[in-house]
Design an enzyme around this catalytic site. Structure first.
Site: not given
Ligand code: ADP
Ligand code: 3PG
Ligand code: MG
Length: 398
Positions: A36, A350, A373
């Site tokens: 970032r 992320g 988000g």
């Molecule tokens: P992103 O940050 O890419 O949007 P998310 O935060 O929604 O993704 O999801 C990421 C998390 O989902 C990871 O910590 C991963 O371990 C978890 N995950 C993916 N598939 C599975 C699974 N089958 N069982 C448990 N956790 C999972």
């Molecule tokens: C993020 O990491 O998605 C942005 O920096 C927004 O952070 P927040 O979910 O704490 O508002």
């Molecule tokens: Mg995530």
């Protein structure tokens, strides 16, 4: 209509309040992933070159309106300084005497950073008083914080109504790329949705299913759908509400427009930990004692084939527990397929960005969104308050 950018205004000798999203993972002051920060460099370098007096403002973490020394911006200012090759001085407060003094020291082309804007209780409330104090530090507002554009906060939205407000290059690029994959993509469009928590991604699914040609589901997102179709998910537990949401979505799936593809096979293990033995089973034969940790090889092959013939690929969320080597294979296999495909590839999230980095194919992905988000809300088709507050670009007649 597209937003005005720093190319549409004169910044020479002006004080520019630059909102960035330097909310990067911090572990004891150590920065895990500085993507970032690097992504905002083109805007920062341009402002310096054009003689602006740049005042950077960001949040880090969620200090909830209180000063928390562990969430100081000092480490991110330090990293920015290393990347630019100039020191970046940091004010001890956000809009107090230290911030005012710092701004007073800036000459043309200089830059400095305010302390974590979420140390101020007015930030998340979008307090007009805080917005006007932020505005009083500068002549122009530039928003390059796409990752925080879904928040209507004082430093993203409030201040944009007080000062002339334009987009930075990162913000403009995010809007252009994500906007074009939604509105004017090369077809066929393939969307892959993984990760966790169907409830947070349901809006995205609902919007994408009316716009894309093929949807593929993986990760923990798939479990409620397995349950909605009458299969068991072993010890991978799913809340009843999520099963209901999945059932509703399957019922509402528009006929013929978009194909909806769940995993046909999955990798299961007794526990989610390193070194656990794994087994590949059909989606409808998950053993009672097992947990689902990844998509299986037949699913990877099906997604890879779909991606190979795609015009555009949109991917959010890993397909398995990628943090554990043995359970990362599904995500990596699909990452390689996306890298090899001629499709325009856009990824968000992320965790997925890290997983793709681990797979060694980051440079073969066309665009990696810096939003979490914010990217999801954009893909849901929502208007982001930090974006709508910026000036529209005015077409020059003739
Ligand atoms: P992103 O940050 O890419 O949007 P998310 O935060 O929604 O993704 O999801 C990421 C998390 O989902 C990871 O910590 C991963 O371990 C978890 N995950 C993916 N598939 C599975 C699974 N089958 N069982 C448990 N956790 C999972
Ligand atoms: C993020 O990491 O998605 C942005 O920096 C927004 O952070 P927040 O979910 O704490 O508002
Ligand atoms: Mg995530």
């Amino acid at each position: 209509m597209s937003k005005a950018t720093i190319d549409d205004i004169d910044v020479a000798g002006r004080r520019v309040l630059l909102r960035v999203d330097f909310n990067v993972p911090l572990d004891n002051g150590h920065i895990g992933d500085d993507r970032r920060i690097r992504a905002a460099l083109p805007t920062i370098r341009t402002l310096r070159k054009r003689g602006a007096r740049t005042i950077l403002v960001t949040h880090v973490g969620r200090p909830k309106g209180k000063v928390d020394a562990r969430l100081s911006v000092a480490p991110v200012a330090q990293r920015l300084g290393e990347l630019l090759g100039v020191p970046v001085p940091v004010a001890a407060d956000v809009v107090g005497p230290s911030a005012q003094a710092l701004v007073g020291t800036l000459g043309d082309g200089d830059l400095g950073m305010l302390e974590n804007v979420r140390f101020e209780p007015g930030e998340e409330r979008n307090d007009p008083e805080l917005a006007s104090r932020l505005a009083s530090l500068a002549d122009i507002f530039v928003n390059d914080a796409f990752g925080t554009a879904h928040r209507a906060h004082a430093s993203t939205e409030g201040v944009a109504h007080i000062l002339p407000a334009v987009a930075g290059y990162l913000m403009a690029r995010e809007l252009e790329v994500l906007g074009s994959v939604l509105d004017n993509p090369r077809r066929p469009v393939v969307a892959i949705l993984g990760g966790a928590k169907i409830s947070t991604k349901l809006g995205v699914l609902t919007n994408l299913m009316t716009r894309v040609d093929r949807l593929h589901i993986g990760g923990a997102m798939a479990w409620p759908f397995f349950r909605a179709k009458g299969a068991a998910t072993g010890r991978s537990s799913v809340a009843e509400e999520e099963v209901t949401l999945a059932r509703d979505l399957l019922d509402r799936m528009p006929d013929g427009r978009c194909t909806f593809n769940l995993p046909v096979d999955v990798v299961v293990a007794g526990e989610v930990r390193d070194g656990e033995p794994t087994e590949v089973v059909s989606w409808d034969a998950i053993p009672d004692a097992a947990m689902v940790v990844d998509v299986g090889p037949a699913t990877v092959a099906a997604i890879a084939a779909s991606v190979a013939s795609a015009g555009t690929v949109i991917w959010n969320g890993p397909l398995g527990v990628y943090e554990i080597e043995e359970f990362a294979q599904g995500t990596r296999g699909v990452a390689r397929a996306v890298a090899e495909s001629d499709a325009v590839s856009v990824i968000g999230g992320g965790d997925l960005a890290s997983a793709v980095e681990d797979a060694g194919v980051t440079d073969k992905i066309d665009f990696i969104s810096t939003g979490g988000g914010a990217t999801l809300e954009f893909l849901e088709g929502r208007v982001l308050p930090g974006v709508s507050a910026l000036r529209d670009r005015v077409a020059v007649p003739g």
